[in-house]
Design a protein around this motif. Structure first.
Motif, PDB file in Angstrom:
ATOM      1  N   UNK A   1      10.693 -32.524 -24.993  1.00 57.26           N
ATOM      2  CA  UNK A   1       9.599 -31.664 -24.482  1.00 57.26           C
ATOM      3  C   UNK A   1       8.681 -32.114 -23.362  1.00 57.26           C
ATOM      4  N   UNK A   2       8.429 -33.354 -23.380  1.00 56.13           N
ATOM      5  CA  UNK A   2       7.383 -33.675 -22.432  1.00 56.13           C
ATOM      6  C   UNK A   2       8.435 -34.101 -21.045  1.00 56.13           C
ATOM      7  N   UNK A   3       9.735 -34.469 -21.177  1.00 53.87           N
ATOM      8  CA  UNK A   3      10.520 -34.471 -20.157  1.00 53.87           C
ATOM      9  C   UNK A   3      10.653 -33.322 -19.210  1.00 53.87           C
ATOM     10  N   UNK A   4      10.887 -32.151 -20.150  1.00 57.35           N
ATOM     11  CA  UNK A   4      10.961 -30.741 -19.588  1.00 57.35           C
ATOM     12  C   UNK A   4       9.504 -30.417 -18.830  1.00 57.35           C
ATOM     13  N   UNK A   5       8.477 -30.859 -19.334  1.00 60.71           N
ATOM     14  CA  UNK A   5       7.390 -30.536 -18.872  1.00 60.71           C
ATOM     15  C   UNK A   5       6.986 -31.289 -17.449  1.00 60.71           C
ATOM     16  N   UNK A   6       7.178 -32.522 -17.715  1.00 57.25           N
ATOM     17  CA  UNK A   6       6.854 -33.071 -16.359  1.00 57.25           C
ATOM     18  C   UNK A   6       7.757 -32.701 -15.117  1.00 57.25           C
ATOM     19  N   UNK A   7       8.912 -32.461 -15.528  1.00 60.34           N
ATOM     20  CA  UNK A   7      10.115 -31.999 -14.446  1.00 60.34           C
ATOM     21  C   UNK A   7      10.202 -30.708 -14.232  1.00 60.34           C
TER      22      UNK A   7
ATOM     23  N   UNK B   1       7.231 -22.087 -18.831  1.00 63.49           N
ATOM     24  CA  UNK B   1       7.947 -21.402 -20.089  1.00 63.49           C
ATOM     25  C   UNK B   1       9.135 -22.488 -19.996  1.00 63.49           C
ATOM     26  N   UNK B   2      10.037 -22.052 -21.105  1.00 63.36           N
ATOM     27  CA  UNK B   2      11.129 -23.196 -21.543  1.00 63.36           C
ATOM     28  C   UNK B   2      10.740 -24.369 -21.686  1.00 63.36           C
ATOM     29  N   UNK B   3       9.850 -24.776 -21.894  1.00 60.23           N
ATOM     30  CA  UNK B   3       9.218 -26.431 -21.894  1.00 60.23           C
ATOM     31  C   UNK B   3       9.076 -26.678 -23.633  1.00 60.23           C
ATOM     32  N   UNK B   4       8.474 -25.756 -24.258  1.00 57.00           N
ATOM     33  CA  UNK B   4       8.205 -26.373 -25.735  1.00 57.00           C
ATOM     34  C   UNK B   4       9.291 -25.991 -26.419  1.00 57.00           C
TER      35      UNK B   4
END
Length: 346
Positions: free
Chosen positions: A248-254, A276-279
């Motif tokens: 989730x964190x990788x999707x968030x920062x990128x 959106x599409x992060x969590x």
């Protein structure tokens, strides 16, 4: 519900740090950091993540902020080769990097050096996930946070429209909510300067001691909150759930790489709402949001029945989706911008 930690003793007026602005100090610091079990990372710079912005100071700490290194990448003595050792640590997926809202850090390092941060644990995401996994916050709490962050009247907070949206809190607010003394947090004078004058101060040399202390203090705050989150159960330590959090964190920062650097006047720029599409893991086909330029799953868009479709009576056919994602619609509402919400057939 986890109890707040007791107030820590007041830290010394000045924090110890190592200022790195020469090739030898860069190399010595990177050599030392290679043996750390994890790193604490934060960047300072002019308009981070904005068009024309740049990272000027990369701040890295060891666990509990025992050692803090401030890498001056604007130094005239430093070349790309000198920075490479640090970049190698950043893209090493096996070395954990603990950050607080690493989105702009990721975007600046990516756009400047072409290197993607890997192995990132973003405490801002951990705090959000803990709300309903540990602290028992229900959907009404999520909507209240959104309403306060977006400043949208409660009468306009339609549940369906704001599905999948979560507001985040800042580092200083989280520090205070975790029970730590506010006067041990960020320097209020520098925070006021940021708000009144922007961040151009980080591009001038020499940096003042007050600015260097401010940069080092962020490493300390993150370094204290990380073990606090672990003690409070806000970070799952079992391998499957910890791995899921890292994803989730990788999707968030990128999340903003597709969107790219934004202008200050862009109402769809990165905000206090999680992209959106992060969590949740996106699935199925993706569609381009006409506002933020991100390719997103269908759940990221509001949908409605197409009453003009011959198939509108079908359960699975005859639907339309908006051309702007839920988040961009909410941001437009926050700015009282006219929303020309177009619909396309799914």
């Amino acid at each position: 519900m986890p109890q707040p930690a007791p107030h820590p003793p007041s830290p010394p007026v000045l924090l110890n740090y190592v200022y790195c602005d020469r090739p030898d100090s860069f190399a010595n610091a990177v050599h030392f950091l290679r043996s750390a079990p994890y790193l604490i990372l934060d960047c300072e710079g002019k308009d981070l993540g904005r068009s024309g912005g740049s990272v000027t100071l990369i701040c890295v700490g060891t666990p509990f902020a025992e050692y803090i290194f401030l890498f001056d990448v604007l130094s005239p003595y430093i070349t790309r080769n000198d920075v490479q050792g640090l970049l190698d640590l950043f893209q090493n997926k096996g070395l954990l990097k603990v950050v607080w809202d690493g989105r702009m850090d990721f975007l600046e390092i990516w756009s400047t050096y072409g290197v993607a941060l890997r192995g990132v644990l973003d405490l801002q995401i951990a705090e959000v996930m803990s709300r309903y996994q540990v602290r028992g916050e229900e959907d009404d709490g999520r909507l209240l946070r959104l309403q306060q962050s977006l400043r949208i009247p409660p009468s306009k907070m339609w549940h369906d429209r704001y599905d999948y949206l979560h507001a985040v809190v800042g580092l200083q607010r989280c520090w205070k909510e975790c029970g730590y003394a506010e006067d041990c947090g960020k320097d209020p004078e520098i925070m006021h300067m940021h708000k009144a004058l922007g961040s151009s101060m980080w591009a001038f040399r020499p940096l003042t001691e007050q600015l260097l202390q401010y940069a080092a203090r962020d490493i300390l705050l993150i370094g204290v909150l990380y073990p606090h989150f672990i003690r409070s159960g806000w970070i799952p330590m079992d391998p499957p759930n910890f791995s899921s959090l890292l994803t989730q964190c990788q999707r968030y920062v990128s999340a903003h790489v597709e969107q790219g650097k934004s202008t200050e006047t862009d109402i769809f720029k990165p905000s206090c709402i999680i992209p959106l599409d992060v969590l949740t893991e996106p699935s199925g086909p993706k569609y381009l949001c006409f506002a933020c330029n991100r390719a997103l799953s269908e759940t990221a868009f509001e949908t409605k029945k197409d009453l003009n479709s011959a198939a509108y009576k079908s359960v699975t056919k005859g639907f339309m989706r908006s051309t702007r994602c839920r988040l961009c619609f909410a941001l437009a509402c926050k700015k009282n911008a006219k929303v020309d919400q177009a619909w396309v057939s799914t």
